[in-house]
Scaffold this active site. Structure first.
Site, short mmCIF file in Angstrom:
data_model
loop_
_atom_site.label_atom_id
_atom_site.label_comp_id
_atom_site.label_asym_id
_atom_site.label_seq_id
_atom_site.Cartn_x
_atom_site.Cartn_y
_atom_site.Cartn_z
N THR A 239 0.92 -1.19 0.03
CA THR A 239 0.05 0.04 0.04
C THR A 239 0.88 1.34 0.06
OG1 THR A 239 -1.96 -1.29 1.26
CG2 THR A 239 -1.95 1.17 1.23
N CYS A 324 26.35 2.07 8.92
CA CYS A 324 25.62 0.77 8.74
C CYS A 324 26.52 -0.33 9.19
CB CYS A 324 25.41 0.64 7.21
SG CYS A 324 24.81 2.11 6.64
N1 PLP Z 1 24.30 4.63 -0.52
C1 PLP Z 1 24.87 5.36 0.24
C2 PLP Z 1 25.99 6.24 -0.67
C3 PLP Z 1 24.72 5.84 1.58
O1 PLP Z 1 25.31 6.64 2.23
C4 PLP Z 1 23.64 4.86 2.09
C5 PLP Z 1 23.27 5.32 3.66
O2 PLP Z 1 24.24 5.37 4.49
C6 PLP Z 1 22.84 4.04 1.45
C7 PLP Z 1 23.01 3.92 0.11
C8 PLP Z 1 21.65 3.34 1.78
O3 PLP Z 1 20.45 4.30 2.37
P1 PLP Z 1 19.51 3.79 3.15
O4 PLP Z 1 19.90 4.18 4.68
O5 PLP Z 1 18.03 4.77 2.76
O6 PLP Z 1 18.93 2.57 2.91
#
Ligand code: PLP
Length: 379
Positions: A239, A324
């Site tokens: 949705t 991350c």
């Molecule tokens: N690509 C880059 C260059 C990023 O810096 C990030 C996030 O750190 C991402 C992709 C992933 O983004 P999202 O957190 O929206 O999944």
């Protein structure tokens, strides 16, 4: 508080907050797929948001799809393209300095039997053109994946040169471009860009987390990642959320204006910090011509995490390697791939700015660095 961790995420802007409140009103909260008039109203609202988003990005309405994040956009683009275009070739080219959102998709494809060819990057973090040519000339390249602005160093991809090389040597190769760290920081007009698919993330431009955009150029066919009710022309079932799409648009509107002025102000902050930190024997790891919003710096005598926590004492927030993967306590693979010495990379800290950071914050940052050196290093 001094927040220099804007490449990890940004704070939510007032305009986004207000838009979210507006779009959670009962009168616009029906399912856009419902046939009654409330559903029709929500569907119209959603399509209006899509149209305005497309227009700000220089795309056609039907080329824009809302996702949950850039990672989802990357997965849809990369896996979806290779799944749909089996006869386009068995190889994908990229670099080892991509974000994990790309690298893990490539790893997945390699397990399925695709050949992943990695182009070398230079000390400036940019793909080496001779290496790109070499990989393209081997033939069979269905897809090329690159990042416009590297999230750890701010290194800017010479995209014009890259796309020209790809199209000259392998005209049928499609190009996926991660535009996450570029959005709102440099002008992007998708209609004249030369990329076939692009990803964007809302939370890097002062929207909330949970909203991203995938651009798929008209005529490019990809298989959807998420199957279900066939929403968004079957490209992304589930949705639709006018609230999240509206939040993305509100943020996009804000960062699409005054791009040059914001970049000039950030460049001043960056230049000041580069000089002051270099004077204190820190090693600047972001290339000279990097986007000013990212400054990667290695502090002598402090491991990355130690410096991060020292700064935290003063309510100053920075990153070690990209957020991350930082919990894994790894040395940045991006820096190592760019040829940075492991010991230098182990002390690297990323400062990342938004258009709302100020020179006063930069000056305060330097004063605090001096205090940290005095307190912790000289004892
Ligand atoms: N690509 C880059 C260059 C990023 O810096 C990030 C996030 O750190 C991402 C992709 C992933 O983004 P999202 O957190 O929206 O999944």
């Amino acid at each position: 508080m001094i927040y220099f961790d804007n490449s990890a995420t940004t704070f939510v802007s007032e305009a986004v907050r207000a838009k979210i409140l507006e779009l959670t009103d009962d009168t616009v909260s029906a399912n856009p797929g419902s046939l009654h008039k409330l559903g029709t109203k929500a569907a119209e609202l959603y399509e209006g948001i899509r149209k305005d988003t497309a227009s700000l990005l220089g795309a056609k309405n039907e080329e824009i799809f809302f996702t949950s994040c850039a990672t989802e956009s990357a997965n849809t683009a990369i896996k979806g393209y290779m799944s749909r275009n089996k006869r386009a070739g068995n190889a994908v080219i990229s670099t080892r300095t991509e974000h994990k959102a790309t690298l893990e998709c490539l790893e997945y494809l390699s397990k399925l039997g695709y050949e992943i060819r990695y182009v070398k990057v230079g000390p400036d973090g940019k793909p080496v053109i001779e290496s790109l040519e070499e990989e393209l000339n081997k033939g069979g390249v269905a897809l090329a994946c690159f990042t416009l602005v590297n999230n750890e160093t701010g290194s800017v991809l010479p995209f014009g040169e890259i796309s020209k090389t790809v199209k000259a040597l392998s005209p049928s190769t499609a190009i996926y471009l991660d535009c996450v760290q570029a959005l709102g920081k440099m002008p992007i007009n998708l209609s004249s860009f030369g990329a076939d698919m692009c990803s964007f993330s809302g939370h890097k431009i002062h929207s909330v987390k949970g909203n991203g955009v995938l651009y798929v150029k008209k005529g490019v066919r990809i298989d959807p990642l998420i199957l279900g009710g066939g929403q968004q022309e079957g490209m992304r079932s589930g949705t639709q959320s006018p609230v999240l799409a509206g939040a993305f648009l509100a943020a996009l509107k804000e960062v699409s204006s005054g791009i040059e002025e914001a970049a000039a102000k950030t460049a001043e902050i960056n230049a000041y910090l580069r000089k002051e930190l270099a004077d204190r024997d820190a090693i600047i790891l972001s290339p000279e011509d990097a986007l000013p919003y990212v400054l990667n710096v290695s502090f002598k005598g402090f491991e990355s995490e130690t410096m991060l926590h020292c700064l935290e004492i003063y309510d100053i927030y920075v990153s070690t390697v990209s957020a991350c993967s930082s919990k894994a306590k790894k040395v940045s693979y991006v820096l190592l791939e760019s040829g940075v010495d492991r010991k230098v990379a182990a002390n690297a800290v990323r400062l990342s700015f938004s258009r709302y950071n100020t020179m006063e914050e930069a000056e305060e940052f330097i004063r605090r660095v001096d205090e940290i050196y005095e307190q912790f290093l000289l004892k």
